[in-house]
Each structure stands twice: as structure tokens, then as C-alpha cells.
Motif scaffolding. Structure first.
Motif, PDB file in Angstrom:
ATOM      1  N   HIS A  28     -21.169  -0.469 -18.165  1.00 28.67           N
ATOM      2  CA  HIS A  28     -21.445   0.836 -17.570  1.00 28.67           C
ATOM      3  C   HIS A  28     -22.649   0.683 -16.646  1.00 28.67           C
ATOM      4  O   HIS A  28     -23.715   0.243 -17.080  1.00 28.67           O
ATOM      5  N   LEU A  29     -22.480   1.061 -15.376  1.00 25.52           N
ATOM      6  CA  LEU A  29     -23.553   1.013 -14.389  1.00 25.52           C
ATOM      7  C   LEU A  29     -23.636   2.382 -13.724  1.00 25.52           C
ATOM      8  O   LEU A  29     -22.675   2.834 -13.096  1.00 25.52           O
ATOM      9  N   ARG A  30     -24.802   3.047 -13.865  1.00 23.49           N
ATOM     10  CA  ARG A  30     -24.968   4.405 -13.347  1.00 23.49           C
ATOM     11  C   ARG A  30     -26.055   4.374 -12.275  1.00 23.49           C
ATOM     12  O   ARG A  30     -27.207   4.081 -12.566  1.00 23.49           O
ATOM     13  N   LEU A  31     -25.659   4.698 -11.031  1.00 17.46           N
ATOM     14  CA  LEU A  31     -26.561   4.692  -9.875  1.00 17.46           C
ATOM     15  C   LEU A  31     -26.575   6.066  -9.215  1.00 17.46           C
ATOM     16  O   LEU A  31     -26.712   6.180  -7.995  1.00 17.46           O
ATOM     17  N   ARG A  32     -26.477   7.115  -9.980  1.00 16.35           N
ATOM     18  CA  ARG A  32     -26.412   8.461  -9.430  1.00 16.35           C
ATOM     19  C   ARG A  32     -27.771   8.875  -8.866  1.00 16.35           C
ATOM     20  O   ARG A  32     -28.823   8.545  -9.401  1.00 16.35           O
ATOM     21  N   GLY A  33     -27.726   9.646  -7.753  1.00 17.16           N
ATOM     22  CA  GLY A  33     -28.936  10.258  -7.228  1.00 17.16           C
ATOM     23  C   GLY A  33     -29.912   9.281  -6.619  1.00 17.16           C
ATOM     24  O   GLY A  33     -31.118   9.513  -6.681  1.00 17.16           O
ATOM     25  N   ASN A  34     -29.449   8.175  -6.002  1.00 18.84           N
ATOM     26  CA  ASN A  34     -30.319   7.243  -5.311  1.00 18.84           C
ATOM     27  C   ASN A  34     -30.175   7.442  -3.794  1.00 18.84           C
ATOM     28  O   ASN A  34     -29.778   8.523  -3.338  1.00 18.84           O
ATOM     29  N   ARG A  35     -30.469   6.409  -3.012  1.00 26.47           N
ATOM     30  CA  ARG A  35     -30.420   6.514  -1.553  1.00 26.47           C
ATOM     31  C   ARG A  35     -29.437   5.500  -0.974  1.00 26.47           C
ATOM     32  O   ARG A  35     -29.685   4.883   0.052  1.00 26.47           O
ATOM     33  N   LEU A  36     -28.320   5.325  -1.646  1.00 25.56           N
ATOM     34  CA  LEU A  36     -27.329   4.350  -1.213  1.00 25.56           C
ATOM     35  C   LEU A  36     -26.543   4.898  -0.026  1.00 25.56           C
ATOM     36  O   LEU A  36     -26.005   6.012  -0.084  1.00 25.56           O
ATOM     37  N   GLY A  37     -26.469   4.105   1.058  1.00 25.31           N
ATOM     38  CA  GLY A  37     -25.713   4.518   2.244  1.00 25.31           C
ATOM     39  C   GLY A  37     -24.476   3.685   2.483  1.00 25.31           C
ATOM     40  O   GLY A  37     -23.485   4.173   3.036  1.00 25.31           O
ATOM     41  N   GLU A  38     -24.481   2.435   2.072  1.00 19.15           N
ATOM     42  CA  GLU A  38     -23.354   1.537   2.252  1.00 19.15           C
ATOM     43  C   GLU A  38     -23.099   0.792   0.951  1.00 19.15           C
ATOM     44  O   GLU A  38     -23.977   0.692   0.095  1.00 19.15           O
ATOM     45  N   LEU A  39     -21.872   0.252   0.851  1.00 20.03           N
ATOM     46  CA  LEU A  39     -21.458  -0.445  -0.358  1.00 20.03           C
ATOM     47  C   LEU A  39     -20.942  -1.840  -0.016  1.00 20.03           C
ATOM     48  O   LEU A  39     -19.937  -2.300  -0.568  1.00 20.03           O
ATOM     49  N   ASP A  40     -21.639  -2.522   0.897  1.00 22.55           N
ATOM     50  CA  ASP A  40     -21.187  -3.853   1.303  1.00 22.55           C
ATOM     51  C   ASP A  40     -21.232  -4.838   0.141  1.00 22.55           C
ATOM     52  O   ASP A  40     -20.381  -5.727   0.038  1.00 22.55           O
ATOM     53  N   GLY A  41     -22.224  -4.719  -0.721  1.00 20.90           N
ATOM     54  CA  GLY A  41     -22.309  -5.620  -1.863  1.00 20.90           C
ATOM     55  C   GLY A  41     -21.112  -5.485  -2.794  1.00 20.90           C
ATOM     56  O   GLY A  41     -20.531  -6.487  -3.233  1.00 20.90           O
ATOM     57  N   PHE A  42     -20.730  -4.245  -3.098  1.00 19.34           N
ATOM     58  CA  PHE A  42     -19.544  -4.037  -3.934  1.00 19.34           C
ATOM     59  C   PHE A  42     -18.279  -4.491  -3.211  1.00 19.34           C
ATOM     60  O   PHE A  42     -17.343  -4.990  -3.841  1.00 19.34           O
ATOM     61  N   ARG A  43     -18.223  -4.301  -1.880  1.00 22.73           N
ATOM     62  CA  ARG A  43     -17.037  -4.746  -1.133  1.00 22.73           C
ATOM     63  C   ARG A  43     -16.890  -6.263  -1.210  1.00 22.73           C
ATOM     64  O   ARG A  43     -15.781  -6.772  -1.442  1.00 22.73           O
ATOM     65  N   GLN A  44     -17.983  -6.986  -1.034  1.00 22.28           N
ATOM     66  CA  GLN A  44     -17.906  -8.443  -1.129  1.00 22.28           C
ATOM     67  C   GLN A  44     -17.586  -8.888  -2.552  1.00 22.28           C
ATOM     68  O   GLN A  44     -16.874  -9.874  -2.750  1.00 22.28           O
TER      69      GLN A  44
END
Length: 778
Positions: free
Chosen positions: A689-705
Motif C-alpha cells: 500500500h502506497l498513499r501519496l494523497r495531497g502532494n504536489r505531483l504533476g507527472e507520473l514518468d517514474g510510474f510509467r517507466q
């Protein structure tokens, strides 16, 4: 009969013939055929079948265009494949036609393995159909069959049979074994002739390899299904049986016979005519062995069976599974039998867990019994435990005014009850726990100035008591209060739960803007008898960094700690580590870590404890990337909550995410996870379980790779992640590659992207969203 009934030209017939020789399959679906074309037998077998009674004159296989049949055949003969390229016909598909009858010569296709004739108008099958002993899959659904050939029930290799939506009135599995005449079990001569002495091998028991039987929407009753205990009964290898929409009636003996099938996993009887009389309490009492050893689903949706009756019948020592009446889209776990009764209500897994949580919650022991070693006292306390609102209702304390009056009279009531003797102690009302602000109000510590004056008075009192003790050394020291240490604060029951192995540190948020800037102090005040409250002193004794790992790792509780809650520790967003910290050895059993609302960024200041372990001597702080640091410090963590911090997309690189999420390959010499404390595990288990709610994420290139690992390879053993929470960020686009991630929960609400629309995941949930993303890839 017009020519439209057979939309096959001679050229098409020859083309299909050549294709059949090369592939061993033919598809004649949706062509309005009244029967199988004779050209199929002429081209493949070199014979012309006898005319059928239902179709005395077969429609010509020509189209409106004029084609020279003889010329086409000559041309086809020239282009015919060689004998070594030819394959026997194994697959015949002729569904969605108008076929009324099959030619008996179909049995000459001895290599047929799959026959699909669903959605036709068949009323009977020729007896020679049972000579196709190589059949493995037969679909005769949506026809008008009322019976089947006798030898059909001893096909030796049949595994999947679909007879739904017909007019069958009986399933005589044992008919071939009780009939008069020659024994059909052995190798029988082929009735078509003695050419090459061809013979047919039949089974010695009813459908010995059948695993799936679909016979819904027929006219079957329970007594018409052969299930005798003495002779041949049900197919022994059945895994799935569907008897939905059948007038079954009383079915006790049928269920006893089904219970003896060792591999049966699913029984479906939706909307069947079956009631409570089929499930008496003594249904399985006479059986000597364990029943339904592999059964997982019994579907009695919208039948006349009620839940109390089915629960009483299946609650028996003959069953080893636990009963479950909640329905989800997931397969039942091992050791669970899912019973569906009444109207089907599909629930999510979290709904079932939320309903079961109050039942599994155990009452906490009282303050006296928690220190008692007598099990009798603990058991007595658990038997009379009441909810807080019940106790307050009995004492008339449901309103705030009643609580205030009770607190005002608590002291005199206690003193008078003691003076009256022990006989009146049981009439004394229970002491009501006070809120923190109430205690501070009674002590006059609501304002910051009052707290400063109390601390100053505490220092003066300590100084005067020290001077008094130095003047008279023979006087024993007063044991009233001792200074609070980090060890005592961390081990206090207010923060540490030994039963749940959970440590929850208090939040360290700065005061409100209304207070004066100099009124906030992090210094630990001295103890003062009667002026300082214990809770405030305990909170101030804990080191200020967000993660005081140096202080926690030095305590005995670190060897067994499983849950660490650090929510709201925003005042000093840094980590304090031991001087010689090793990967995974500080908290070797930690499974859950919460750093919610701690004002953490992509990097975090880190300081190492210098020498004595007191927590006061630290080296100069250095900045380290947050995610790799957490992966190195806590390799056993399965749940990580980083919600409401300041993380950006730059921190979510492929290398950082791989280090944080993926597990290490299993070592060949490691044993079970439940090892003793002497050898703690240091292998990274991988996040679930990884919860990253309410941060300042703009792109998801790391998850895409990271998702590229699943391209062409749906199984990545190092991937354990089940839940990913990305809500309330600044994500402008969802990469389609995320659809390849095998997630159970994927939350993306509250972001800035417009595609896909909200209805995609609101209607279909996580699976619908991932499927939509995979569709964008295609």
C-alpha cells in the motif's frame, strides 16, 4: 427452398477445403444453413451423404454469379495441397444457422475435437455422433434437444459440455451400462464396415474427464439426473455444474451425491425450483466421509431456500470450510464456502471488512486488570464490558451540563463514600475521564503565560527542594516525582500499545497565529508537584524531529514494533538516526509507517546521534532523498503513508520507486517469515500500500517507466503493490502504460486531468480505469 439458405459458393467451398487441410478447422457460422453442406463430405471424405428427411432437397451451393463447377474443381484439384501438408479436421463451427438435422456420416470425421453447434434448431442427434470419441469440447446450447444418444455419456475425452437452453428431461449417465445387448464398454466394431478393421474405444465410466457441465434452462428434475450410489453415477471429475432455471424439486439425494465429488468447486442453481425441504438438518449426518472437500461457491440466488435453513444444514462436522454469505467479484479464499441465498448483492472487499470489524473488535482491559496477572479477573472484566454511551446513560451523563455537575460533586462524593466504610463502595459512580483542556482549565494553564509561570515555579520548587536535601543528608529523598525521560515517555501506555505493537507519537504542530511568537518553547520543563500535568510533560519529553529513530531504536519496544504512526509532526521535518544505523536493523519487524502531514519534501535533513545515546549530541545535518532513505531504513514495511506532504514528481524517479516498491528476490536458504527475534529479517518484502494523497505531483514518468516491466510480461515476481493512492495532486495526464500495473485499488480523484472522465472509474472502479488505459495503448 431458395438459394439464400446456403451462402457458400463452389469457389468458397474449395477455398475452405484447402484452408481446412492446412489448419484442421472450418467455420460455417451465421450462414442460414439448413444442414451441413454435402460438399464438406465430398471434398474431405470423398463420399456423398444420404439425403436427410428434414432437408430432402439440399439447396444448391451456387451464388447468383455463374461459375463453372467442373472448371472450379479442376482448378482446385491442381492447387490442392500435398498429402504431407494435409491435416485432419479437428474443429467444426456451425453456430447461428438453421440446422435441423445432422448427417450420420459426421462420425467419419474421427479426429474432431471441438464441435460448436449452438443457436440452431436441432431436435435430435444421430446415434453415430457418439462415435466421435476424440471430442473434448461440445456446445449444443440454444437448440431443441430433448434427448441424446445412449453412448454419448461414455465419450472418453470430453471435458466441456454445454447443453443449456434445450428441452432435456433426463441425464441418464448410467444408461450405457444397464441396457440390454452387447457391452458398450470394450472396443466395439464399427458398424459402417470392416475396412481396415476400424474400432471405437469407449469409456468404462460416465464421461470420465468431464470438468464443466452447463445444463441450465432445461426441464430437469433432481430424480431424473442419474446419481446412484450403487452403480455409475455423476461424472467423477466435475469441477463446475450449472443447474439454473430447472424444476429440480426435492434434491436431498442429489446433494449427497454431489458432496462425494472430490474436485467439485462450483454449483449454480440460480432461479431453480428448489426449496427448504431439500436441506433438512440431517442432510449430511449419515455420510461417513468429509463432504464437498473442494467446494467454494453454492449459488441459490432467487430460489425458495432461506438462509437459516441452509446455514443449519451446512453447519456440520462433515464440512471443513467456513461459511460466507457475502458476495464479491473476487474468488473466495481457501477454506471458505460462499453461499448465495436470496437476491444477489455485490459488495466490495472493503465493505465486508468494515462490517466484520465491529464483531472482531475486542474490549480493552481496565486500568486495574491490565496490570493483573490473574486470568480470572480479566475474564470477569470482559464479560461485563459496556459501551461508553451505555455507562453514561445509566449515570445520566449524556448532556454536557450533567457531566459538569458530576465533575463538581466527584470529590465530596468520594470522600464521603470512604468515610462510610467498604459496604457503600459499590454505589460510588464511575470516575469520568476528563479531556486535556478540562484538566488545564482546572489548573489555570489555558494561556501560554500561565504555562510559562508554572514552569518557572517548577524550576524554583526543584531548586528549593535540592537545597533542603543538601542541608540534611540523613533525610530520605521524596519519591513523589522523577524527571520524565525519553524511555518512559515512549513506553507510556498513552503512546505505545503492547498488544497491538503500535507506537503513536504526538503531533508537534506549532501554535496558532493568535499566540505570541515567544510563547512557544520546545524546552523540557522540570516536574512540579501539582502544577504540571503528565500528558503535556510526556509530549515535551519526546525529541522534536519528525522521525526520532535514534531514540526509538534504543528502546526495548523497537525489537517487536510493527506499526509506527508519526502523523502531524510538522515542527521539525527531519530524521534523527543512530550513529551506526544498518539497513533494516533498527525496527526489524515494522510493517506500517505513517508520515502523513509532516511537511516533508523531496529531500529530508538527516542527523546522526553522536555518542552516548542520550539524543542530545548530534552531528551536522545533511540532506538525503526521502524515498531511497525510507527504503533503506525500513525494508520490511508493507504500508507507507506519505499523504499531505510536499513531494514533487522529481522525487518519483524510476530508480527511487523501484527501490521503494519492489521486493528483493527470495533467498534460497531463508525459512518462514515467523522467525524469532534473534535473527530479524533484512530482506526487502516490497510495498503493498502506497498513499501519496495531497502532494504536489504533476507527472507520473517514474510510474510509467516502472510499468514498462509488464509489457509482454504480466508476471513480475518483485511487484507486490496492491493499492496506489494519488488523489488531490496536480496530475495533468495519466500515462496509458499505468493500465498494465496489476493494482486492486487505484485512486486518482481530485487531479487536473480531463481524460479519462470521472464516470470511467465511478462506474467500473479500478478495473474499469485500468482497462480504459490499456485500451489507449492498443
Amino acid at each position: 427452398m431458395s438459394a439464400r439458405h446456403c451462402r457458400i459458393s463452389v469457389a468458397d467451398a474449395w477455398y475452405l477445403s484447402f484452408k481446412d487441410f492446412l489448419q484442421g478447422a472450418i467455420n460455417l457460422s451465421s450462414r442460414d444453413l439448413p444442414c451441413l453442406p454435402s460438399a464438406l463430405f465430398e471434398i474431405h471424405l470423398g463420399i456423398k451423404p444420404e439425403p436427410l428427411k428434414s432437408v430432402p432437397v439440399e439447396p444448391p451451393i451456387t451464388t447468383a454469379t455463374s461459375i463453372d463447377t467442373s472448371a472450379t474443381r479442376r482448378k482446385g484439384a491442381q492447387n490442392a495441397p500435398s498429402w504431407y501438408e494435409a491435416q485432419d479436421l479437428e474443429v467444426l463451427k456451425a453456430w447461428s444457422n438453421e440446422i435441423l438435422e445432422l448427417q450420420p456420416e459426421i462420425s467419419m470425421f474421427g479426429s474432431l475435437k471441438t464441435v460448436d453447434l449452438h443457436n440452431n434448431k436441432l431436435t435430435a442427434l444421430p446415434d453415430s455422433f457418439a462415435d466421435l470419441t476424440a471430442l473434448t469440447t461440445v456446445d449444443l446450447s440454444h437448440n431443441e434437444l430433448s434427448f441424446l444418444p445412449t453412448n454419448f455419456w461414455i465419450l472418453p475425452h470430453l471435458t466441456t459440455l454445454n447443453l443449456s437452453h434445450n428441452a432435456l428431461t433426463a441425464l441418464p449417465f448410467g444408461a450405457p451400462f444397464v441396457g440390454e445387448g452387447p457391452n458398450p464398454l470394450g472396443r466395439t466394431r464399427d458398424a459402417r464396415g470392416d475396412w481396415f478393421s476400424q474400432s471405437i474405444t469407449r469409456a468404462t465410466e460416465p464421461l470420465p474427464r468431464l470438468t464443466t457441465l452447463e445444463i441450465s434452462h432445461n426441464q430437469l428434475s433432481a430424480i431424473s439426473i442419474a446419481h446412484s450410489e450403487d452403480g455409475p453415477g455423476l461424472p467423477a471429475q466435475l469441477v463446475r455444474l450449472d443447474l439454473s432455471e430447472n424444476p429440480l424439486g426435492r434434491s436431498e439425494s442429489l446433494f449427497r451425491a454431489l458432496g462425494r465429488l472430490a474436485r467439485l468447486k462450483e454449483i449454480h442453481m440460480q432461479r431453480a425450483d428448489i426449496g427448504d425441504e431439500s436441506f433438512p438438518v440431517s442432510l449430511f449426518a449419515a455420510s461417513p466421509e468429509t463432504l464437498f472437500p473442494a467446494l467454494k461457491v453454492l449459488d441459490l440466488e432467487e430460489t425458495y431456500v432461506s438462509r437459516p435453513v441452509i446455514e443449519a444444514a451446512f453447519t456440520s462436522n462433515k464440512l471443513k470450510q467456513a461459511l460466507q454469505f457475502d458476495f464479491t467479484n473476487q474468488e473466495p479464499p481457501e477454506g471458505v464456502l460462499r453461499l448465495i441465498v436470496g437476491k444477489r448483492v455485490i459488495k466490495e472487499a472493503w465493505e465486508i471488512e468494515a462490517e466484520q470489524r465491529p464483531k472482531l473488535r475486542r474490549p480493552a482491559p481496565g486500568p486495574v486488570d491490565s496490570w493483573s496477572l490473574s486470568p480470572a479477573k480479566v475474564e470477569t472484566k470482559a464479560e461485563i464490558t459496556k459501551e461508553p454511551w451505555e455507562v453514561q446513560a445509566e449515570q445520566g451523563l449524556l448532556s454536557e451540563g450533567a457531566k459538569g455537575r458530576e465533575r463538581a460533586t466527584a470529590v465530596p462524593t468520594t470522600s464521603s463514600s470512604v468515610s462510610k466504610g467498604p459496604s457503600t463502595l459499590h454505589k460510588m459512580p464511575l470516575v469520568v475521564e476528563k479531556e486535556q483542556w478540562e484538566i488545564e482549565a482546572e489548573q489555570g494553564l489555558l494561556s501560554a503565560g500561565a504555562r510559562r509561570r508554572a514552569r518557572a515555579a517548577a524550576v524554583a520548587a526543584v531548586a528549593s527542594s535540592t537545597a533542603g536535601r543538601s542541608s540534611s543528608l540523613t533525610t530520605a529523598p521524596s519519591p513523589a516525582h522523577t524527571p520524565t525521560t525519553v524511555a518512559s515517555a515512549l513506553a507510556n501506555a498513552q503512546y505505545y500499545s503492547a498488544s497491538a505493537q503500535t507506537l503513536t507519537l504526538p503531533s508537534s504542530a506549532p501554535p496558532s497565529k493568535a499566540a505570541h511568537a515567544r510563547s512557544f518553547s520546545l524546552a523540557t520543563p522540570a516536574w512540579n508537584k501539582g502544577t504540571c500535568n503528565g500528558i503535556s510533560e510526556l509530549a515535551l519529553a519526546i525529541p522534536t524531529p519528525t522521525l526520532p529513530l535514534a531514540a526509538i531504536a534504543a528502546q526495548p519496544l523497537a525489537r517487536t514494533l510493527k506499526v509506527l504512526i508519526l502523523t502531524g509532526r510538522r515542527n521539525d521535518p527531519s530524521f534523527s538516526l543512530p550513529a551506526a544505523v544498518e539497513s533494516g536493523l533498527c525496527l526489524p519487524w515494522l510493517e506500517e509507517l505513517s508520515l502523513e502531514n509532516c511537511n516533508l519534501g523531496d529531500t529530508v535533513p538527516v542527523s546522526h546521534e553522536g555518542g552516548s545515546g542520550s539524543g542530545d549530541d548530534f552531528t551536522q545535518r545533511t540532506n538525503e532523498p526521502l524515498l531511497p532513505l525510507l527504503a533503506r531504513l525500513f525494508p520490511t514495511v508493507r504500508t507507507l503513508d506519505l499523504s499531505y506532504n510536499g513531494l514533487t514528481s522529481e522525487a518519483l524517479t524510476e530508480e527511487a520507486l523501484s527501490t521503494l516498491i519492489l521486493s528483493d528476490p527470495p533467498a534460497p536458504s531463508t525459512g518462514d517469515d515467523d522467525e524469532d527475534d534473534a535473527s530479524p529479517p533484512v530482506v526487502k518484502k516490497g510495498l503493498r500500500h502506497l498513499r501519496l494523497r495531497g502532494n504536489r505531483l504533476g507527472e507520473l514518468d517514474g510510474f510509467r517507466q516502472l510499468a514498462e516491466r509488464f509489457k509482454g510480461n504480466r508476471l513480475v515476481p518483485e511487484w507486490k503493490l496492491e493499492e496506489l493512492d494519488l488523489r488531490d495532486n496536480e496530475i495533468g495526464k495519466l500515462p496509458p502504460e499505468l493500465g498494465m500495473l496489476p493494482l486492486d485499488v487505484f485512486l486518482v480523484d481530485g487531479n487536473t486531468f480531463r481524460i479519462p472522465a470521472r464516470r470511467v472509474w465511478e462506474r467500473e472502479g479500478t478495473k474499469g480505469l485500468l482497462s480504459w488505459l490499456r485500451g489507449r495503448l492498443e
